[in-house]
Design a protein around this motif. Structure first.
Motif, PDB file in Angstrom:
ATOM      1  N   GLU A  99       0.870  -1.193   0.000  1.00  0.00           N
ATOM      2  CA  GLU A  99       0.000   0.000   0.000  1.00  0.00           C
ATOM      3  C   GLU A  99       0.904   1.239   0.000  1.00  0.00           C
ATOM      4  O   GLU A  99       2.136   1.109   0.036  1.00  0.00           O
ATOM      5  N   GLY A 104      -2.548  -7.420   2.219  1.00  0.00           N
ATOM      6  CA  GLY A 104      -3.248  -8.590   1.683  1.00  0.00           C
ATOM      7  C   GLY A 104      -2.576  -9.904   2.039  1.00  0.00           C
ATOM      8  O   GLY A 104      -2.635 -10.859   1.269  1.00  0.00           O
ATOM      9  N   ILE A 105      -1.952  -9.972   3.214  1.00  0.00           N
ATOM     10  CA  ILE A 105      -1.278 -11.219   3.599  1.00  0.00           C
ATOM     11  C   ILE A 105      -2.222 -12.107   4.421  1.00  0.00           C
ATOM     12  O   ILE A 105      -2.388 -13.282   4.120  1.00  0.00           O
ATOM     13  N   SER A 106      -2.829 -11.525   5.441  1.00  0.00           N
ATOM     14  CA  SER A 106      -3.630 -12.345   6.360  1.00  0.00           C
ATOM     15  C   SER A 106      -5.123 -12.196   6.068  1.00  0.00           C
ATOM     16  O   SER A 106      -5.647 -11.080   6.055  1.00  0.00           O
ATOM     17  N   ARG A 113       4.051  -5.590  11.137  1.00  0.00           N
ATOM     18  CA  ARG A 113       4.803  -6.248  10.064  1.00  0.00           C
ATOM     19  C   ARG A 113       5.809  -5.249   9.507  1.00  0.00           C
ATOM     20  O   ARG A 113       5.538  -4.050   9.476  1.00  0.00           O
ATOM     21  N   HIS A 131      -1.088  -2.073  14.304  1.00  0.00           N
ATOM     22  CA  HIS A 131      -2.288  -2.191  13.455  1.00  0.00           C
ATOM     23  C   HIS A 131      -2.826  -3.618  13.364  1.00  0.00           C
ATOM     24  O   HIS A 131      -4.022  -3.841  13.527  1.00  0.00           O
ATOM     25  N   THR A 160      -6.435  -4.888  14.955  1.00  0.00           N
ATOM     26  CA  THR A 160      -7.516  -5.273  14.036  1.00  0.00           C
ATOM     27  C   THR A 160      -7.774  -6.781  14.030  1.00  0.00           C
ATOM     28  O   THR A 160      -8.814  -7.226  13.569  1.00  0.00           O
ATOM     29  N   TYR A 161      -6.816  -7.569  14.542  1.00  0.00           N
ATOM     30  CA  TYR A 161      -7.033  -9.009  14.689  1.00  0.00           C
ATOM     31  C   TYR A 161      -6.138  -9.492  15.835  1.00  0.00           C
ATOM     32  O   TYR A 161      -5.027  -9.966  15.600  1.00  0.00           O
ATOM     33  N   ARG A 172      -5.938 -12.007  17.564  1.00  0.00           N
ATOM     34  CA  ARG A 172      -5.626 -13.446  17.628  1.00  0.00           C
ATOM     35  C   ARG A 172      -5.937 -14.000  19.026  1.00  0.00           C
ATOM     36  O   ARG A 172      -7.044 -13.909  19.478  1.00  0.00           O
ATOM     37  N   ARG A 209     -11.083  -8.859   3.564  1.00  0.00           N
ATOM     38  CA  ARG A 209     -10.632  -7.571   2.996  1.00  0.00           C
ATOM     39  C   ARG A 209     -10.342  -7.721   1.515  1.00  0.00           C
ATOM     40  O   ARG A 209      -9.668  -8.661   1.101  1.00  0.00           O
ATOM     41  N   PHE A 260     -10.778   0.852   0.590  1.00  0.00           N
ATOM     42  CA  PHE A 260     -10.981  -0.228   1.561  1.00  0.00           C
ATOM     43  C   PHE A 260     -12.330  -0.876   1.267  1.00  0.00           C
ATOM     44  O   PHE A 260     -13.370  -0.212   1.252  1.00  0.00           O
ATOM     45  N   ILE A 274      -4.942   3.390  11.620  1.00  0.00           N
ATOM     46  CA  ILE A 274      -6.341   3.788  11.367  1.00  0.00           C
ATOM     47  C   ILE A 274      -7.050   4.356  12.590  1.00  0.00           C
ATOM     48  O   ILE A 274      -8.193   4.787  12.492  1.00  0.00           O
TER      49      ILE A 274
HETATM   50 FE1  N7H Z   1      -5.335  -2.672   7.590  1.00  0.00          FE
HETATM   51  N1  N7H Z   1      -1.121  -0.617   6.458  1.00  0.00           N
HETATM   52  O1  N7H Z   1      -0.539  -0.314   5.482  1.00  0.00           O
HETATM   53  O2  N7H Z   1      -0.594  -0.451   7.545  1.00  0.00           O
HETATM   54  N2  N7H Z   1      -3.503  -3.402   7.110  1.00  0.00           N
HETATM   55  N3  N7H Z   1      -4.861  -0.888   6.725  1.00  0.00           N
HETATM   56  N4  N7H Z   1      -7.258  -1.990   7.907  1.00  0.00           N
HETATM   57  N5  N7H Z   1      -5.897  -4.464   8.321  1.00  0.00           N
HETATM   58  C1  N7H Z   1      -3.091  -4.703   7.298  1.00  0.00           C
HETATM   59  O3  N7H Z   1      -1.868  -8.736   7.190  1.00  0.00           O
HETATM   60  C2  N7H Z   1      -3.610  -0.485   6.287  1.00  0.00           C
HETATM   61  C3  N7H Z   1      -7.771  -0.791   7.533  1.00  0.00           C
HETATM   62  C4  N7H Z   1      -7.113  -4.784   8.886  1.00  0.00           C
HETATM   63  O4  N7H Z   1      -5.212 -10.671  10.065  1.00  0.00           O
HETATM   64  C5  N7H Z   1      -1.720  -4.836   6.909  1.00  0.00           C
HETATM   65  O5  N7H Z   1      -2.650  -8.515   5.169  1.00  0.00           O
HETATM   66  C6  N7H Z   1      -3.730   0.853   5.737  1.00  0.00           C
HETATM   67  C7  N7H Z   1      -9.108  -0.631   8.026  1.00  0.00           C
HETATM   68  C8  N7H Z   1      -7.139  -6.186   9.239  1.00  0.00           C
HETATM   69  O6  N7H Z   1      -3.322 -10.116  10.991  1.00  0.00           O
HETATM   70  C9  N7H Z   1      -1.303  -3.599   6.482  1.00  0.00           C
HETATM   71  C10 N7H Z   1      -5.057   1.215   5.843  1.00  0.00           C
HETATM   72  C11 N7H Z   1      -9.401  -1.793   8.717  1.00  0.00           C
HETATM   73  C12 N7H Z   1      -5.903  -6.697   8.876  1.00  0.00           C
HETATM   74  C13 N7H Z   1      -2.424  -2.680   6.629  1.00  0.00           C
HETATM   75  C14 N7H Z   1      -5.753   0.124   6.480  1.00  0.00           C
HETATM   76  C15 N7H Z   1      -8.236  -2.647   8.601  1.00  0.00           C
HETATM   77  C16 N7H Z   1      -5.149  -5.599   8.298  1.00  0.00           C
HETATM   78  C17 N7H Z   1      -0.854  -6.087   6.998  1.00  0.00           C
HETATM   79  C18 N7H Z   1      -5.755   2.479   5.453  1.00  0.00           C
HETATM   80  C19 N7H Z   1     -10.646  -2.178   9.446  1.00  0.00           C
HETATM   81  C20 N7H Z   1      -5.435  -8.137   9.017  1.00  0.00           C
HETATM   82  C21 N7H Z   1      -1.026  -6.989   5.821  1.00  0.00           C
HETATM   83  C22 N7H Z   1      -5.310   3.333   4.573  1.00  0.00           C
HETATM   84  C23 N7H Z   1     -11.436  -1.349  10.088  1.00  0.00           C
HETATM   85  C24 N7H Z   1      -4.786  -8.391  10.336  1.00  0.00           C
HETATM   86  C25 N7H Z   1      -1.902  -8.173   6.086  1.00  0.00           C
HETATM   87  C26 N7H Z   1      -4.409  -9.852  10.472  1.00  0.00           C
HETATM   88  C27 N7H Z   1      -3.848  -5.728   7.811  1.00  0.00           C
HETATM   89  C28 N7H Z   1      -2.420  -1.281   6.424  1.00  0.00           C
HETATM   90  C29 N7H Z   1      -7.087   0.150   6.773  1.00  0.00           C
HETATM   91  C30 N7H Z   1      -8.155  -3.918   9.112  1.00  0.00           C
HETATM   92  C31 N7H Z   1       0.099  -3.311   5.970  1.00  0.00           C
HETATM   93  C32 N7H Z   1      -2.637   1.726   5.160  1.00  0.00           C
HETATM   94  C33 N7H Z   1     -10.010   0.584   7.825  1.00  0.00           C
HETATM   95  C34 N7H Z   1      -8.309  -6.941   9.861  1.00  0.00           C
END
Ligand code: N7H
Length: 522
Positions: free
Chosen positions: A201, A208-210, A322, A367, A371-372, A374, A403, A430, A464
């Motif tokens: 991102e 998009g890993i988990s 991460r 983050h 958000t998870y 575990r 997601r 998102f 977030i």
């Molecule tokens: Fe997140 N980031 O770049 O930091 N997110 N996210 N997210 N997010 C995840 O594990 C990011 C947003 C979740 O299962 C990764 O796939 C950014 C919202 C959840 O371990 C990264 C934005 C919400 C997970 C980012 C954003 C979530 C997750 C790690 C906004 C829900 C899985 C890659 C611009 C309300 C956690 C991965 C797990 C992972 C980022 C938004 C939720 C890098 C930049 C709004 C559930």
């Protein structure tokens, strides 16, 4: 991971998992389009009979789960591929009402879906000052004046095919003589970032890993072992890939058994019927257009790391949980590890409470921990019924999301050591599917915002999390550091400004093919 504190054995053998209606469920819900080029169209219905006629003609082009799965298995066998430009659709609550969908049937229980995103914006922590870019009055789509009735997602492997498909579809909507009975009120392209940033991102982290490992069979009678998420962990038969807990499909698609928050994670709960009978095989879709101020985030990482005399890459990894490569900090606590990041049998194989109970590696506010969480336990949850006031793994599995987001806008030239403030519009589209917006998307966002969860000094999710105080955007979270002699200390990190700003969105329902035909287009 199976919960050791809950001894009850109520797991059913995998062969008894429900058969998923792959010809009914839209393909972006499961297994997900995962295409490099996508285009979102937002429509407002203006003439009901023309719209219904147009919708009837559109239904054969709505891509199903079966079509996406077929494409994937062809890809695996390297056979010639089907044309791969796909389309899915979702309706707002107001649109479903206009289409008279609820006549003689029950309403949806989900209050968030009934109210729509902009009405929930303040409770989600979005800016309340109407002057602010993130206030719903300033959104590009959504908000009181610009609420969309329909979202259409078009996705393709090539920009050319995508543009052609979008042009064809738009021509049917704008056709003379009433066309689609709808106006296009907003459109938004999205694309995987180019070159080495592909899969990452805009802040630079791989995304998009988990994902939850959704249970359910996708097989035909003659191949009884075809599961949507095959078991790949010999150490735990309740996981897909190592670390990926299997989740009952009712969490994401109506009409199937979901999770039971009071029993071990592997035990199925009751069938989710929190809506009209025609909701079966459909799912709620949350869309948030989140602008990312990359320069501001990079500057925060740079300045904080300098002040704390630590590596800015490590500090960023603590914010997310991460490293930029995607390697989990729980498995790579001191240095990034590209090999680990790429290995999807290892890059998700960790727990928080078991591996880092004090938050020394990943802060409680990181983050992916917010958000998870575990197996994290003992958080005093706010806003949950009294019987669910503590966090544990079983409860957490009722707050999951599928997601399906994709970046939009050009990549930034910013780097953590040299932040660039170009003011450009870029961010994340998102998109997430679930069967309860209140219990899944909204719960997670509120969890990210609440500084007092886990313990009183957990703080806000630095990606977030939004401030709960009116007219203040200030946030903070606690980070544990270690110096070169191994001495540890924890201190708060302050964040003065937002770098993820809501600029549009909506709550939608993605129906089954049967419901499109027999209820909505009729
Ligand atoms: Fe997140 N980031 O770049 O930091 N997110 N996210 N997210 N997010 C995840 O594990 C990011 C947003 C979740 O299962 C990764 O796939 C950014 C919202 C959840 O371990 C990264 C934005 C919400 C997970 C980012 C954003 C979530 C997750 C790690 C906004 C829900 C899985 C890659 C611009 C309300 C956690 C991965 C797990 C992972 C980022 C938004 C939720 C890098 C930049 C709004 C559930």
């Amino acid at each position: 991971m199976a919960d050791k504190n809950m001894s009850e054995d109520c797991a059913v053998p995998r062969k008894d998992e429900p058969r998923l209606a792959t010809n009914q469920i839209q393909g972006n819900i499961m297994p997900g389009f995962n295409k490099d080029f996508q285009w979102l169209l937002f429509l407002k219905i203006v003439h009901l009979p023309s719209f219904k006629r147009w919708l009837r003609n559109l239904i054969p082009s709505v891509t199903t789960m079966a079509q996406v799965l077929d494409f994937r298995s062809q890809l695996k066998r390297s056979e010639s591929q089907l044309p791969a430009t796909w389309m899915n659709i979702g309706f707002s609550y107001a649109a479903l009402k206009q289409l008279n969908a609820f006549a003689g049937d029950k309403d949806f229980d989900d209050e968030a879906f009934r109210q729509g995103l902009w009405q929930r914006s303040e409770a989600l922590g979005d800016p309340t000052n109407p002057e602010s870019e993130g206030h719903p009055e300033n959104w590009l789509v959504g908000g009181e004046q610009k609420e969309a009735h329909l979202i259409i997602i078009i996705a393709s492997d090539s920009q050319q095919d995508l543009s052609a498909a979008v042009a064809r579809l738009k021509a049917t909507i704008d056709a003379p003589g009433g066309g689609g009975g709808a106006l296009i009120i907003f459109e938004q392209p999205g694309a995987v970032l180019p070159g080495p940033l592909a899969g990452h991102e805009h802040f630079g982290f791989r995304d998009g890993i988990s994902q939850p490992g959704v249970r359910g069979r996708i097989s035909k009678e003659e191949e009884p072992d075809g599961f949507l998420t095959p078991g790949q962990n010999p150490r735990d038969k309740h996981q897909g890939k190592p670390g990926q807990d299997l989740v009952w499909p009712g969490e994401f698609v109506f009409g199937y058994r979901g999770q039971d928050a009071k029993k071990p994670v592997e035990c199925p709960g009751t069938t989710v019927e929190a809506g009209p009978s025609w909701a079966k095989n459909g799912s709620f879709l949350v869309f948030r257009r989140l602008r990312q101020d990359v320069g501001a985030f990079h500057q925060f990482l740079h300045e904080t790391a300098q002040r704390l005399n630590m590596d800015s890459g490590l500090f960023g990894a603590k914010c997310v949980g991460r490293w930029t490569s995607g390697a989990p900090i729980l498995k790579a606590p001191d240095l990034d590890n590209a090999g680990l990041a790429k290995d999807d049998l290892r890059n998700n194989d960790f727990e928080f409470d078991a591996d880092d109970a004090k938050g020394q590696m990943c802060p409680f506010a990181g983050h992916i921990r917010k958000t998870y969480p575990r197996d994290d336990v003992k958080c005093a949850e706010v806003g949950l019924p009294s019987d669910q006031q503590t966090l544990n793994e079983s409860i957490t599995q009722t707050h999951r999301l599928l997601r399906r987001g994709i970046p939009y806008g050009e990549p930034s030239r910013s780097a953590v050591h040299a932040p660039v403030h170009d003011g450009d519009d870029r961010g994340l589209l998102f998109l997430a599917y679930q069967t309860s917006i209140v219990k899944q998307f909204e719960f997670i966002q509120k969890f990210a915002n609440n500084p007092d969860l886990k313990d009183a000094r957990t703080g806000h999710d630095p990606i977030i999390g939004q401030s709960l105080e009116k007219n203040s955007r200030k946030r903070e979270f606690a980070v544990t550091f270690k110096d070169y002699e191994g001495k540890e200390w924890t201190e708060p990190v302050h964040m003065e400004k937002d770098w993820v700003i809501p600029t549009g969105g909506g709550y939608f329902f993605a129906p089954s093919i049967k419901t499109l035909k027999e209820t909505l287009a009729k």
